[in-house]
Enzyme design. Structure first.
Site, PDB file in Angstrom:
ATOM      1  N   PHE A 175     -42.693 -25.383 -11.617  1.00 31.54           N
ATOM      2  CA  PHE A 175     -41.358 -24.778 -11.708  1.00 31.54           C
ATOM      3  C   PHE A 175     -40.860 -24.872 -13.150  1.00 31.54           C
ATOM      4  O   PHE A 175     -41.188 -25.820 -13.864  1.00 31.54           O
ATOM      5  CB  PHE A 175     -40.384 -25.442 -10.734  1.00 31.54           C
ATOM      6  CG  PHE A 175     -40.120 -26.902 -11.039  1.00 31.54           C
ATOM      7  CD1 PHE A 175     -39.103 -27.267 -11.892  1.00 31.54           C
ATOM      8  CD2 PHE A 175     -40.906 -27.898 -10.484  1.00 31.54           C
ATOM      9  CE1 PHE A 175     -38.851 -28.600 -12.194  1.00 31.54           C
ATOM     10  CE2 PHE A 175     -40.675 -29.237 -10.771  1.00 31.54           C
ATOM     11  CZ  PHE A 175     -39.646 -29.589 -11.630  1.00 31.54           C
ATOM     12  N   CYS A 176     -40.087 -23.880 -13.571  1.00 33.78           N
ATOM     13  CA  CYS A 176     -39.472 -23.877 -14.908  1.00 33.78           C
ATOM     14  C   CYS A 176     -40.429 -24.380 -15.989  1.00 33.78           C
ATOM     15  O   CYS A 176     -40.107 -25.277 -16.746  1.00 33.78           O
ATOM     16  CB  CYS A 176     -38.180 -24.716 -14.900  1.00 33.78           C
ATOM     17  SG  CYS A 176     -37.098 -24.385 -16.307  1.00 33.78           S
ATOM     18  N   ASP A 177     -41.580 -23.754 -16.040  1.00 31.63           N
ATOM     19  CA  ASP A 177     -42.615 -24.231 -16.964  1.00 31.63           C
ATOM     20  C   ASP A 177     -42.233 -23.968 -18.414  1.00 31.63           C
ATOM     21  O   ASP A 177     -41.570 -22.968 -18.723  1.00 31.63           O
ATOM     22  CB  ASP A 177     -43.950 -23.534 -16.644  1.00 31.63           C
ATOM     23  CG  ASP A 177     -45.105 -24.153 -17.404  1.00 31.63           C
ATOM     24  OD1 ASP A 177     -45.030 -25.354 -17.706  1.00 31.63           O
ATOM     25  OD2 ASP A 177     -46.081 -23.435 -17.694  1.00 31.63           O
TER      26      ASP A 177
ATOM     27  N   LYS B 209     -46.530 -32.167 -13.734  1.00 35.83           N
ATOM     28  CA  LYS B 209     -45.177 -32.089 -14.276  1.00 35.83           C
ATOM     29  C   LYS B 209     -44.230 -32.973 -13.459  1.00 35.83           C
ATOM     30  O   LYS B 209     -44.183 -32.876 -12.234  1.00 35.83           O
ATOM     31  CB  LYS B 209     -44.694 -30.647 -14.207  1.00 35.83           C
ATOM     32  CG  LYS B 209     -43.245 -30.461 -14.590  1.00 35.83           C
ATOM     33  CD  LYS B 209     -42.926 -28.998 -14.683  1.00 35.83           C
ATOM     34  CE  LYS B 209     -41.483 -28.789 -15.054  1.00 35.83           C
ATOM     35  NZ  LYS B 209     -41.242 -27.437 -15.526  1.00 35.83           N
TER      36      LYS B 209
END
Lengths: 128, 291
Positions: free
Chosen positions: B157-159, B170
């Site tokens: 998510f939201c890399d 992450k």
């Protein structure tokens, strides 16, 4: 640095191009886009909105961060660049052409006098 | 980037911490987690911008929900997705910084870094990310003995380049916004820099990933988040649940105090910040951006 001589520039790294009458086209400079990185989203006002010089009027999101945009002049938004909705990268690839953001009908053109010419803007950027 | 270069960059981040004369740490409990928790971000930022508050690090939690950037709700389908998620108890909140959706709620912890915007271009966007990530990395080492690093994790998510990563997974997503002019460039206006991190401490990973994918499936027709790319701190720790959360908070505060040379530990948001927060509440709601 690519700086069209006929444009005016704000200290918030925006360019202003006179379009005839009281209308001006506005975008961010080549220097600003290169510092921000790949632009992925541009938040713009709507047609009919009133902008006040030196107040926020939108934002640009790059892959790294979001930055607030400041209006270089006061007036009414008469056109926005709808192509930026699907192609925000135009701000990177053609900051002075396809990457324009809004056209504003100025309340008066006195605000233009406060903006810098290309040489002054170049000097400001060089000092940073 | 070599380890030596990264160490040099972190040393620069540490030096910026020391350059700031005054700091405060606001450590909020989960009992305070309401939609106003999101509005407080702007209230604190404005106070920092106008010199009414010092540079601030805020440790906080939001209520269960997905926190998205403005671009995620710019379309009709994005708005529809936000409405749908509200119906399944994952309401969508909008942040001022960029990136993609992040899960909030029980088991997550947020760290927000607020700095007054410098009059000259003293800091880069990368400096700010390193300042944000450094205390999280120090905490992970001190509390859990874990080495962490900055890096992209495709499929998470939201890399982004400044995820905090442990053993390839992450655990922290980050984003930032510069108010008062373009990021990293000089501006004479008062403004602030807000960098924000969401740390997965002991959140239910499957539920969170499922919620993220449900939102994007309706908004964009895609399920972009893969569960194997993300981990919680709990998956690396013998401590669990609230016990782990307390240890993480304590570790974060200690790391921040070490970096700042003794930030004001017992700070709370000021009465002015608390009073102003409700005026920013609509900025956190998707319907505010509906055209």
């Amino acid at each position: 640095m690519n700086l069209p001589k006929e444009f005016r520039y704000s200290d918030e790294h925006e360019w202003v191009k006179q379009e005839g009458g009281n209308k001006v086209r506005i975008g961010i400079t080549d220097f600003a886009q290169s510092e921000l990185g790949d632009i992925v989203f541009v938040e713009l006002p709507e047609v009919g909105d009133e902008l006040e010089a030196n107040s926020p009027f939108g934002s640009v999101e790059s892959v790294k961060t979001v930055s607030e945009l400041y209006a270089p002049v006061s007036g009414k938004v008469v056109e926005i660049n709808e192509d930026l909705e699907d192609s925000p990268e135009n701000v990177n690839t053609a900051p002075y052409e396809g990457g324009w953001m809004v056209v504003v009908e100025m309340t008066d053109d006195a605000g233009l006098e406060k903006l810098m010419d290309a040489d002054k803007y170049q000097a400001m950027v060089s000092e940073d | 980037m070599s380890k030596m270069e990264e160490a040099k960059n972190l040393a620069r981040a540490a030096s910026i911490y020391r350059e700031m004369k005054e700091w405060r740490i606001i450590d909020e409990s989960f009992e305070n987690a309401t939609p106003l928790s999101y509005a407080m971000e702007e209230a604190i930022g404005e106070a920092v911008a106008h010199g009414k508050a010092p540079a601030t690090l805020r440790i906080w939690q939001g209520p269960q929900g997905l926190v998205v950037a403005k671009k995620d709700i710019r379309t009709r389908s994005g708005m529809d997705a936000a409405l749908m998620m509200k119906g399944v108890d994952w309401p969508v909140y909008v942040r001022q910084s960029g990136g993609t959706a992040v899960p909030h709620g029980p088991g997550t912890l947020n760290l927000s870094l607020f700095l007054p915007r410098p009059k000259e271009s003293a800091w880069t966007i990368d400096d700010i990310y390193r300042m944000l990530g450094y205390p999280l990395m120090k905490m992970a080492k001190a509390i859990l003995g874990l080495d962490s690093y900055f890096g992209e994790v495709p499929g998470s998510f939201c890399d982004g380049r400044y995820n905090v990563v442990i053993q390839g997974k992450k655990v922290v997503g980050t984003s930032q916004v510069w108010k008062g002019g373009p990021a990293g460039l000089s501006s004479k206006r008062p403004g602030y820099v807000l960098a924000h991190a969401t740390l997965l401490v002991h959140t239910d990973r499957e539920q969170a990933v499922s919620a993220l994918n449900a939102f994007y499936e309706m908004a964009e027709g895609d399920r972009p988040v893969y569960i194997d790319t993300v981990a919680t701190l709990a998956s690396f720790s013998s401590l669990q649940g609230e016990e782990l959360e307390r240890a993480v908070r304590k570790g974060l505060v200690e790391a921040i105090q070490d970096l700042t040379g003794g930030a004001d530990l017992f700070a709370t948001a000021s009465a002015d910040e608390i009073d102003k927060a409700p005026t920013y509440l609509d900025h956190c709601q998707p319907q505010h951006y509906q055209k």
